[in-house]
Design a protein around this motif. Structure first.
Motif, PDB file in Angstrom:
ATOM      1  N   ASN A 172      42.057  33.777  35.747  1.00  0.00           N
ATOM      2  CA  ASN A 172      41.932  34.187  34.352  1.00  0.00           C
ATOM      3  C   ASN A 172      40.536  33.991  33.781  1.00  0.00           C
ATOM      4  O   ASN A 172      40.269  34.421  32.659  1.00  0.00           O
ATOM      5  N   CYS A 207      43.227  39.299  38.846  1.00  0.00           N
ATOM      6  CA  CYS A 207      42.244  38.903  37.838  1.00  0.00           C
ATOM      7  C   CYS A 207      42.540  39.629  36.522  1.00  0.00           C
ATOM      8  O   CYS A 207      42.983  40.778  36.528  1.00  0.00           O
ATOM      9  N   SER A 209      40.465  40.708  34.279  1.00  0.00           N
ATOM     10  CA  SER A 209      39.479  41.707  33.849  1.00  0.00           C
ATOM     11  C   SER A 209      38.589  42.065  35.027  1.00  0.00           C
ATOM     12  O   SER A 209      38.522  41.343  36.031  1.00  0.00           O
ATOM     13  N   ASP A 210      37.867  43.166  34.880  1.00  0.00           N
ATOM     14  CA  ASP A 210      36.959  43.582  35.946  1.00  0.00           C
ATOM     15  C   ASP A 210      35.808  42.590  36.165  1.00  0.00           C
ATOM     16  O   ASP A 210      35.429  42.348  37.322  1.00  0.00           O
ATOM     17  N   THR A 227      42.593  43.901  39.383  1.00  0.00           N
ATOM     18  CA  THR A 227      42.589  43.633  37.945  1.00  0.00           C
ATOM     19  C   THR A 227      43.948  43.992  37.352  1.00  0.00           C
ATOM     20  O   THR A 227      44.408  45.132  37.490  1.00  0.00           O
ATOM     21  N   PRO A 229      45.331  43.260  33.530  1.00  0.00           N
ATOM     22  CA  PRO A 229      45.114  42.598  32.230  1.00  0.00           C
ATOM     23  C   PRO A 229      46.377  41.879  31.740  1.00  0.00           C
ATOM     24  O   PRO A 229      47.491  42.140  32.216  1.00  0.00           O
ATOM     25  N   TYR A 335      34.501  38.296  29.632  1.00  0.00           N
ATOM     26  CA  TYR A 335      35.434  38.550  30.734  1.00  0.00           C
ATOM     27  C   TYR A 335      36.886  38.381  30.304  1.00  0.00           C
ATOM     28  O   TYR A 335      37.781  38.298  31.119  1.00  0.00           O
ATOM     29  N   SER A 337      40.684  38.973  28.636  1.00  0.00           N
ATOM     30  CA  SER A 337      41.720  39.975  28.402  1.00  0.00           C
ATOM     31  C   SER A 337      42.506  39.461  27.205  1.00  0.00           C
ATOM     32  O   SER A 337      43.442  38.675  27.354  1.00  0.00           O
ATOM     33  N   GLY A 357      33.723  44.290  26.272  1.00  0.00           N
ATOM     34  CA  GLY A 357      34.721  44.064  27.318  1.00  0.00           C
ATOM     35  C   GLY A 357      35.769  45.159  27.394  1.00  0.00           C
ATOM     36  O   GLY A 357      35.461  46.350  27.394  1.00  0.00           O
ATOM     37  N   GLN A 358      37.040  44.748  27.467  1.00  0.00           N
ATOM     38  CA  GLN A 358      38.154  45.687  27.594  1.00  0.00           C
ATOM     39  C   GLN A 358      38.505  46.388  26.285  1.00  0.00           C
ATOM     40  O   GLN A 358      39.317  47.324  26.279  1.00  0.00           O
TER      41      GLN A 358
END
Length: 467
Positions: A172, A207, A209-210, A227, A229, A335, A337, A357-358
């Motif tokens: 994470n 994971c 996030s990328d 990945t 999320p 990084y 999510s 980020g995302q």
């Protein structure tokens, strides 16, 4: 399927108020909903137990008291070894799902990584800098306490009549970087070595996030890194009516510098629209933020830490969700999510967030993005929504639809199991994969649990590395 969920992080309670606690509870809740038998092994149980998890078996293995960073790091290694021993004593599960924690080796111990076992036999064990390890698989450190329990060596051979469970490692955050930057890290070589062993033992490394995925791949070379999320419980969090009067803008999260709450207070100070600020969460920044709110004369409703079960009642009346992340030093530094944003979507809230980020992908078409660390832009976006109830309602409907279709924990857990080669084909029946070369798509109904009982779920199994 018999599942052991493992968390050897001393900062995380299974039944706590942090996002990490939400993550653990929701993954476990979703696995139980599917009929799986889950036991949680952790260092801290916590006291905020939701009613529907009151019967969850949680084996707590508290970390011993230590005086130095080096002693704590060794205590974490001993704790992970004790947890591995408890899992083995309880009967090997079909799946071990471990949340990555510094200095844990549970997957490496119990999932019998072949590569590591080969290295042990051919060249003995060494740390990342070539230092020989002691017999217990832990590098000798001057002044450290020896192992006080008899545990199998890291990555060592399993008894011939045991079949290693499938291992999944959830990562994470880049914990080694975080620990070095924000806290203290004494034995970084061992931290990297254990991360590599854990990844080598895992069928899949998940994971959030990328950037985290790239961090894991760069430092371990694993090709089984994916990945997935975070998700949200769309049953627990549902849309609710707005409160009357000025729009309520709500932030949910731990009060730490990288959440940007100071920028949110500055935005409220320059805002022109009719909105009020509510902050749900606690953390080391709270005193400073309350002082800042007083200095800026921003009337703020600080709610403090709230258990996940009570988040809906504290979201009640909210008109807008906000995630004001500051500008990261590097793009890879963001990084996260963000659970909070998934919860805003499930609550049917329009969201204003920093474009980092995302978030641009997550909020495309259902929220407003602003430049990070720009309180005036943040204020303008919140002002716009505060005076446009029809736009809030439109974006809120779209947000809820997106949460239901794309971001539920059911969707996330589906993907995790699929990447681990555990393809559920019947919600009423599960069987773990036989170790070996079962072809993709081959359904089985055998069991490898310690009791020899037939597991009740069917699945399709992919060979390690094919997921």
């Amino acid at each position: 399927m018999r599942i052991a969920y493992v968390c050897v992080d001393p900062g995380i309670e299974v039944f706590g108020t942090k996002g990490a606690s939400v993550h653990i509870q929701e993954v476990v809740r979703e696995l139980r909903r599917r009929g799986h038998d889950v036991v949680v092994y952790a260092l801290r149980r916590g006291g905020e137990v939701p009613d529907d998890l009151a019967d969850l078996q949680v084996e707590e293995n508290a970390l011993e008291d230590t005086a130095t960073t080096a002693q704590r790091e060794h205590a974490q290694q001993r704790a992970s070894a004790r947890i591995a021993e408890r899992i083995r004593a309880n009967g090997m599960p079909d799946l071990i799902l471990e949340r990555y924690s510094l200095f844990s080796s549970v997957l490496a111990i119990l999932c019998g990584d072949g590569e590591w076992g080969k290295n042990r036999h051919e060249g003995g064990e060494r740390t990342a800098n070539g230092t020989p390890r002691d017999e217990e698989g832990v590098p000798p450190v001057d002044g450290s306490a020896p192992f006080d329990i008899d545990v199998p060596p890291v990555g060592g051979d399993l008894p011939s009549n045991d079949v290693p469970p499938v291992g999944v490692l959830e990562v994470n955050a880049p914990l080694i970087d975080e620990q070095r930057t924000h806290r203290e890290l004494e034995d970084e070589d061992t931290a990297w070595e254990l991360l590599r062993r854990q990844c080598a033992a895992a069928q899949a490394v998940i994971c959030v996030s990328d950037p985290v995925k790239r961090w894991v791949h760069t430092h371990t070379g694993s090709t089984r890194v994916h990945t997935v999320p975070n998700g949200v419980n769309t049953e627990r969090i549902r849309p609710q009516p707005e409160a009357s009067g000025p729009a309520i803008v709500t932030f949910v999260g731990t009060l730490k510098p990288w959440h940007g709450v100071a920028d949110l207070l500055r935005a409220a100070n320059v805002a022109k629209g009719p909105w009020r600020l509510r902050i749900i969460g606690n953390g080391p920044e709270r005193d400073r933020l309350e002082r800042l709110a007083r200095q800026l004369r921003v009337d703020t409703d600080f709610r403090g830490a709230v258990s996940p079960a009570r988040i809906p009642e504290h979201l009640a009346g909210t008109a807008i969700g906000v995630a004001p992340y500051p500008e990261p030093r590097r793009a890879a530094d963001h990084y996260f999510s963000p659970l909070k944003v998934h919860e805003y979507l499930a609550a049917g809230l329009p969201v204003v967030a920093s474009a980092v980020g995302q978030l641009p992908e997550l909020l495309r078409g259902v929220g407003l993005l602003v430049p990070p660390s720009d309180p005036r832009a943040l204020a303008a976006a919140l002002d716009y929504l505060a005076i446009n109830p029809q736009e809030r309602a439109r974006l809120g409907r779209l947000a809820r639809q997106r949460a239901e279709r794309q971001h539920s924990w059911s969707v996330a857990v589906d993907r995790i199991l699929r990447l681990a080669g555990l393809h559920e084909t019947d919600s009423d029946a599960v069987a773990p994969p036989a170790v070996g070369n079962s072809p993709v798509g081959n359904t089985q109904a055998t069991s490898n649990n310690a009791s020899g009982d037939a597991s009740p779920i069917l699945y399709a199994y992919q060979k390690k590395g094919d997921a």
